[in-house]
Write an enzyme that holds these catalytic residues in place. Structure first.
Site: not given
Length: 444
Positions: A318, A432, A289
């Site tokens: 792994h 938003k 951000e």
């Protein structure tokens, strides 16, 4: 105090012969970046620098923590992003791995702590299934005072709480943490008489963990927040020079910037400690951000940013290590090691079958994990993959304070080197606005 974290860049120097020369050739830019951060600090723009020194604020936080400990069995932190990840990071690092499952006596009477950062209704119902609202305090955190996910969860829980315990008792159960001068949450808190903490205006959410945002729930669970702030204060002093060889945060930024200039667009942080698992999540928000921006060069919009990626040693050896070693050379790696853990288990010799594993007998899990870190670092360097190591003597409030501040400052330096503002997030606002429209908010 000798309990200091250490940055080791030998893996990066071994991996690529050009690294040392690049550090030297960028010295003037590095000094300019450090000077720019210093100037912004003096102008009062970088409030995260001030948080370690706020003793009065810490005292008020501890006082409210004692109130919660004396009256409630649970604390729920309601937030999202920087208002939640810092809390998760501190609890994961500094509390027992099964803290909420321990009986009260083994938690020294401290409340259970939960972090609600999801608006998935099934997740919320699962949380409610383990809570008695009469015994639960809520800390709602949003700097803007109107973060839609946080406030939606808050309204649901506030309504339930009022019906369960009544309006007066509900108000005594809620602590609000928000901006000091504006926002819906501030208005509600004043109107209904909640206990109230303020997030400094010059401290962004992802830089706020050392404020009341992260410190209140930490103090409620018994974490020594004075030691946490003391560690951060140490890092402020240790990372003040303009020479990268005398300032580890500046060196960390230098190596990430050099790597980015060489096409390494991914920054992998790989803790060899389960206690640092959520540190990786916190880092991913901080780095992404802060540094994922569009800047304009000669009138052209140019997207910049280095993608953060969390891996956990030895688990991800792994899964991801194959890609790290044989895949594209587009990554810089930071391995986080812990020199001394709180516990150690001796591995018994195998019985009967399993003679090929006899070498494990009498060794410890601690040594095995340390050996795997060494092996990963060695093979990355041999493959020419830039690799740093940060070593913590132990995982403690003091060392976590150092680590947190180190990364916040490194991010600030990196923003200056990249020529972008590391303290805003303009692109997030577009999503938003669309959400507001879809939810029917007037004016959108």
């Amino acid at each position: 105090m000798n309990d200091k974290i250490k940055l080791d860049i030998s893996g990066a120097l071994q991996a690529a012969a050009w690294v040392e020369g690049e550090i030297e050739s960028n010295r003037s830019d590095l000094a300019a970046a450090a000077q720019a951060v210093d100037a912004k600090r003096k102008e009062g723009l970088l409030g995260f620098f001030d948080l370690p020194f706020n003793k009065e604020g810490a005292a008020a936080i501890k006082q409210t923590a004692e109130y919660i400990k004396g009256n409630f069995k649970n604390l729920v932190v309601i937030g999202i992003g920087g208002s939640a990840l810092g809390n998760r990071m501190l609890h994961n690092a500094l509390n027992h791995p099964r803290y909420n499952e321990l009986p009260a006596g083994k938690r020294k009477g401290c409340p259970r702590v939960y972090v609600l950062d999801s608006i998935d209704a099934d997740y919320l119902k699962g949380l409610l299934d383990v809570l008695d609202l009469k015994e639960t305090a809520f800390n709602v955190i949003t700097k803007s005072g109107g973060t839609v996910e946080t406030m939606a969860n808050f309204f649901v829980l506030k309504d339930m709480l009022k019906r369960e315990v009544g309006p007066n008792r509900a108000a005594e159960s809620i602590i609000a943490t928000t901006d000091a001068s504006r926002g819906v949450l501030l208005e509600i808190a004043r109107q209904e008489g909640y206990r109230l903490f303020h997030i400094p205006g010059n401290v962004g959410g992802r830089y706020s963990v050392l404020s009341a945002v992260g410190l209140l729930s930490a103090a409620v669970s018994g974490i020594d927040i004075d030691e946490l702030l003391s560690g951060a204060e140490t890092a402020v002093k240790d990372c003040s020079a303009h020479d990268p060889y005398k300032n580890p945060a500046l060196m960390g930024a230098a190596l990430h910037y050099i790597a980015y200039q060489r096409g390494k667009s991914i920054s992998v942080v790989m803790p060899y400690s389960d206690a640092l698992d959520y540190f990786g999540d916190w880092y991913c928000q901080l780095w992404a951000e802060s540094l994922g921006k569009t800047k304009h060069v000669n009138g052209t919009a140019v997207p910049v940013g280095q993608t953060p990626l969390k891996a956990i040693g030895a688990r991800d050896q792994h899964s991801l290590l194959q890609l790290f070693l044989d895949g594209p050379d587009d990554k810089i790696f930071t391995l986080l090691g812990v020199e001394k853990r709180q516990n150690s288990f001796i591995i018994p010799p195998p019985d009967g079958a399993g003679n090929e594993l006899q070498y494990l007998g009498g060794s410890t899990l601690e040594k095995l994990l340390a050996s795997e870190l060494e092996a990963t670092e060695s093979v990355l360097a041999k493959r020419g993959r830039m690799c740093l190591r940060i070593s913590l003597p132990t995982v403690s409030p003091y060392t976590m304070g150092q680590l947190i501040f180190f990364y916040m400052l490194m991010t600030a330096y990196m923003g200056e080197l990249m020529g972008i503002n590391a303290f805003d997030q303009p692109a997030v606002e577009e999503g938003k606005r669309i959400t507001y429209r879809l939810m029917g908010r007037p004016g959108y």
